[in-house]
Design a protein around this motif. Structure first.
Motif, short mmCIF file in Angstrom:
data_model
loop_
_atom_site.label_atom_id
_atom_site.label_comp_id
_atom_site.label_asym_id
_atom_site.label_seq_id
_atom_site.Cartn_x
_atom_site.Cartn_y
_atom_site.Cartn_z
N ALA A 1 0.90 -1.20 -0.08
CA ALA A 1 0.07 0.06 0.13
C ALA A 1 0.76 1.35 0.21
O ALA A 1 0.54 2.23 -0.80
N GLY A 2 2.01 1.26 0.60
CA GLY A 2 2.70 2.46 0.74
C GLY A 2 3.28 2.73 -0.45
O GLY A 2 3.67 3.80 -0.81
N GLY B 1 1.09 4.76 -2.34
CA GLY B 1 0.48 5.96 -2.07
C GLY B 1 -0.91 5.83 -1.11
O GLY B 1 -1.40 6.90 -0.95
N LEU B 2 -1.27 4.73 -0.78
CA LEU B 2 -2.70 4.44 -0.15
C LEU B 2 -2.34 5.01 1.40
O LEU B 2 -1.40 4.25 1.92
N ASP B 3 -3.26 5.65 1.88
CA ASP B 3 -3.22 6.13 3.17
C ASP B 3 -3.88 5.10 4.27
O ASP B 3 -5.45 5.01 4.09
N VAL B 4 -3.39 4.18 4.99
CA VAL B 4 -4.32 3.31 5.70
C VAL B 4 -4.08 3.98 7.28
O VAL B 4 -4.44 2.98 8.17
N LEU C 1 -5.91 -4.13 10.56
CA LEU C 1 -4.89 -4.06 9.36
C LEU C 1 -3.81 -4.91 9.39
O LEU C 1 -3.16 -5.48 8.46
N ALA C 2 -3.67 -5.63 10.77
CA ALA C 2 -2.50 -6.34 10.86
C ALA C 2 -2.77 -7.61 10.21
O ALA C 2 -1.46 -8.23 9.87
N THR D 1 2.25 -3.13 4.63
CA THR D 1 0.88 -3.34 4.61
C THR D 1 0.46 -3.84 3.12
O THR D 1 0.89 -2.80 2.03
N TYR D 2 -0.36 -4.66 2.77
CA TYR D 2 -0.91 -4.99 1.57
C TYR D 2 -2.20 -4.91 1.44
O TYR D 2 -3.22 -5.86 1.69
N GLY D 3 -2.89 -3.70 0.83
CA GLY D 3 -4.17 -3.41 0.65
C GLY D 3 -5.01 -2.79 1.86
O GLY D 3 -4.35 -2.42 2.55
N VAL D 4 -6.13 -2.61 1.61
CA VAL D 4 -7.11 -1.89 2.61
C VAL D 4 -8.21 -2.55 2.91
O VAL D 4 -9.01 -3.36 2.26
#
Length: 415
Positions: free
Chosen positions: A115-116, A119-122, A130-131, A139-142
Motif C-alpha cells: 500500500a505504501g 501511496g494508499l493512506d491506511v 490492518l495487521a 501493509t498490503y491493501g486496505v
C-alpha cells in the motif's frame, strides 16, 4: 520481477489449500493484457449479481476513476488459486478483493504491491484489523470491513434455567450457565470443531482467551483451552456433533431453539432475525474475564503487481472510492461487516444498537496471520485443528495431542 513472482507463486499454492473453507465463476482478464481503459477486478462475492448494490458501487468507482471495470466473482478458495496461477502466467488482474488470511500468502509470493508503494493512506484503519494484511513491516491493501465470532444466546432457554446472560463474563460463569441450563432440561452450547480452517477459526477465541500463543501449541494455556471444549462434551454441555459441525450446521442446531448458546458470526444476523428466537449476543469471554480475542474475517482490497505501473493510478482511485467512509458504510451493511475504522463503527452502532456487541468483539479481535505468522499460519492451523479433533474424539489426551501438533508445526515452519 515476473520471474520471481512466478516462482514464489508456485510455492505458495500448497499453503492456500489449507485455508480453504474458512470463511459463480466467470473468466477474468489480466491487468497487463487488458485495454488501457478496462480494469480487471476479482472479488469473492459470487452471491452478488450485476444489479446488486456491491457491483453497482464497483462500477461507479471505476467510472469515477475514468475506466470501465471488468468484474468477475469466484468463491474464496478458487479466487486465491486463480490469483496465484495468474501471477505464474504474468496475467494478474488489476484489483483483487482477498480474504484476509491469504493476503500474506500472496504478499510473500510477490504477487501484491505494498500500500505504501501505491501511496494508499491506511492511517485511519484500526491497527488490529490492518495487521491481518501486514508482512515484515509492509501493509498490503486496505480492509473493506471485518466480521468475527461472538456468543449468540437464546433468552428463553437461559430464563428457564435462571441464568442472566450479563452474568457470563469469564469461563467460570459460562460453565456455571451451561450446567444450569442442562440441569433445567435444556441444551448448552453448539459450535464448529470440524477438521478444517473453520474448526481453527472457532477454536481461536478460546485458545487466545486462555493467553495461548500459536507458536507454542502445547503450552499449559493451550491445554486449558482444548480441555475446556473436551470437558463440555464429557459433561453433556455440548453435543458430539460439534466434531463434524461446520459453522452452518452448528447454526442450524441453534435454530432448533433448544440451545442456550452458539458460537457464530455476524453473517448469521439475518438468519437470527428470521428464526423467531428471542436472541441476544455477547462477546466470547476470556478465561479470566473480559472479551477474548476472536479471529477477524473479512477482505482486503489489494493491488497485484503490474509491469505497466501506469495502471496503478486508476487502481488507487478505485480502492480509495471503495474504502471511503460513505461507501464503506453501504458496503459493510450489505456484507454484514463491521467497518474498519472506529469512527465508522461508532456510526454503525448509532444507527443500529444491535451491532454494539459485534463492534466490541471486532475491537478485541486479532488477525490469524498477525505477528508476522504469514504463511506459517496455515501450517500451524492445520496442526491445531487436527489436535482439537483428536482430543474431542478421545483419540488423544489434550497434552499428547498438542505435543504432537507442536512438534509437527515446528518442523514444517522451521525454514
Amino acid at each position: 520481477m515476473r520471474s520471481r513472482t512466478s516462482r514464489s507463486a508456485s510455492a505458495a499454492l500448497a499453503a492456500v489449500g489449507l485455508l480453504a473453507g474458512a470463511t459463480a465463476c466467470s473468466g477474468g482478464g489480466s491487468g497487463d493484457g487488458a485495454d488501457g481503459d478496462r480494469y480487471v477486478f476479482w472479488d469473492p462475492y459470487p452471491q452478488f449479481d450485476d444489479d446488486s448494490d456491491w457491483v453497482q458501487l464497483v462500477e461507479r468507482c471505476g467510472e469515477e476513476a475514468g475506466v470501465t471495470v471488468d468484474r468477475s466473482a469466484f468463491d474464496t478458495s478458487d479466487l486465491t488459486n486463480r490469483a496465484l496461477l495468474a501471477a505464474q502466467q504474468g496475467d494478474t488482474p488489476d484489483i483483487i478483493v482477498l480474504d484476509n488470511p491469504v493476503v500474506s500468502t500472496l504478499a510473500e509470493a510477490g504477487v501484491l504491491t505494498p500500500a505504501g508503494d501505491l501511496g494508499l493512506d491506511v492511517s485511519g484503519i484500526s491497527e488490529n484489523l490492518l495487521a491481518a494484511g501486514q508482512l515484515e513491516g509492509e501493509t498490503y491493501g486496505v480492509p473493506i470491513g471485518a466480521n468475527t465470532l461472538a456468543l449468540y444466546y437464546n433468552a428463553e432457554v437461559l430464563a428457564a434455567a435462571g441464568v442472566d446472560p450479563a452474568s457470563v463474563t469469564d469461563w467460570e460463569s459460562l460453565n456455571a450457565a451451561l450446567e444450569a441450563v442442562t440441569a433445567a432440561g435444556g441444551k448448552g452450547i453448539t459450535f464448529s470443531a470440524i477438521g478444517t480452517e473453520e474448526g481453527s477459526f472457532q477454536f481461536l477465541p478460546w485458545f487466545w482467551g486462555a493467553d495461548a500463543d500459536l507458536r507454542e501449541l502445547n503450552s499449559p494455556e493451550a491445554v486449558a483451552a482444548v480441555s475446556q471444549w473436551k470437558d463440555w462434551l464429557d459433561a453433556g454441555w455440548a453435543p458430539n456433533s460439534v466434531i463434524n459441525n461446520t459453522q452452518t450446521t452448528s447454526w442450524q442446531e441453534f435454530e432448533t431453539g433448544e440451545y442456550a448458546f452458539a458460537v457464530n458470526g455476524t453473517w448469521q444476523l439475518a438468519n437470527a432475525d428470521a428464526s423467531g428466537i428471542d436472541y441476544g449476543v455477547i462477546p466470547i469471554p476470556a478465561a479470566s474475564g473480559g472479551a477474548a480475542a476472536a479471529p477477524t474475517g473479512g477482505e482486503f482490497v489489494t493491488a497485484p503487481v503490474q509491469s505497466d505501473t501506469g495502471r496503478y493510478e486508476a487502481t488507487v482511485a478505485i480502492t480509495e472510492c471503495l474504502t471511503s467512509g460513505e461507501n464503506l458504510l453501504t458496503t459493510d451493511t450489505t456484507l454484514s461487516y463491521v467497518a474498519p475504522t472506529e469512527a465508522l463503527q461508532d456510526q454503525q452502532v448509532a444507527e443500529n444498537e444491535a451491532l454494539a456487541p459485534w463492534v466490541e468483539a471486532v475491537r478485541s479481535a486479532r488477525g490469524r496471520t498477525s505477528d508476522d505468522l504469514g504463511t506459517d499460519y496455515p501450517v500451524i492451523s492445520e496442526q491445531l485443528w487436527t489436535a482439537v479433533g483428536n482430543v474431542l474424539s478421545g483419540a488423544q489426551s489434550p497434552q499428547d495431542a498438542l505435543d504432537t501438533a507442536q512438534e509437527a508445526a515446528a518442523a514444517d515452519t522451521a525454514d
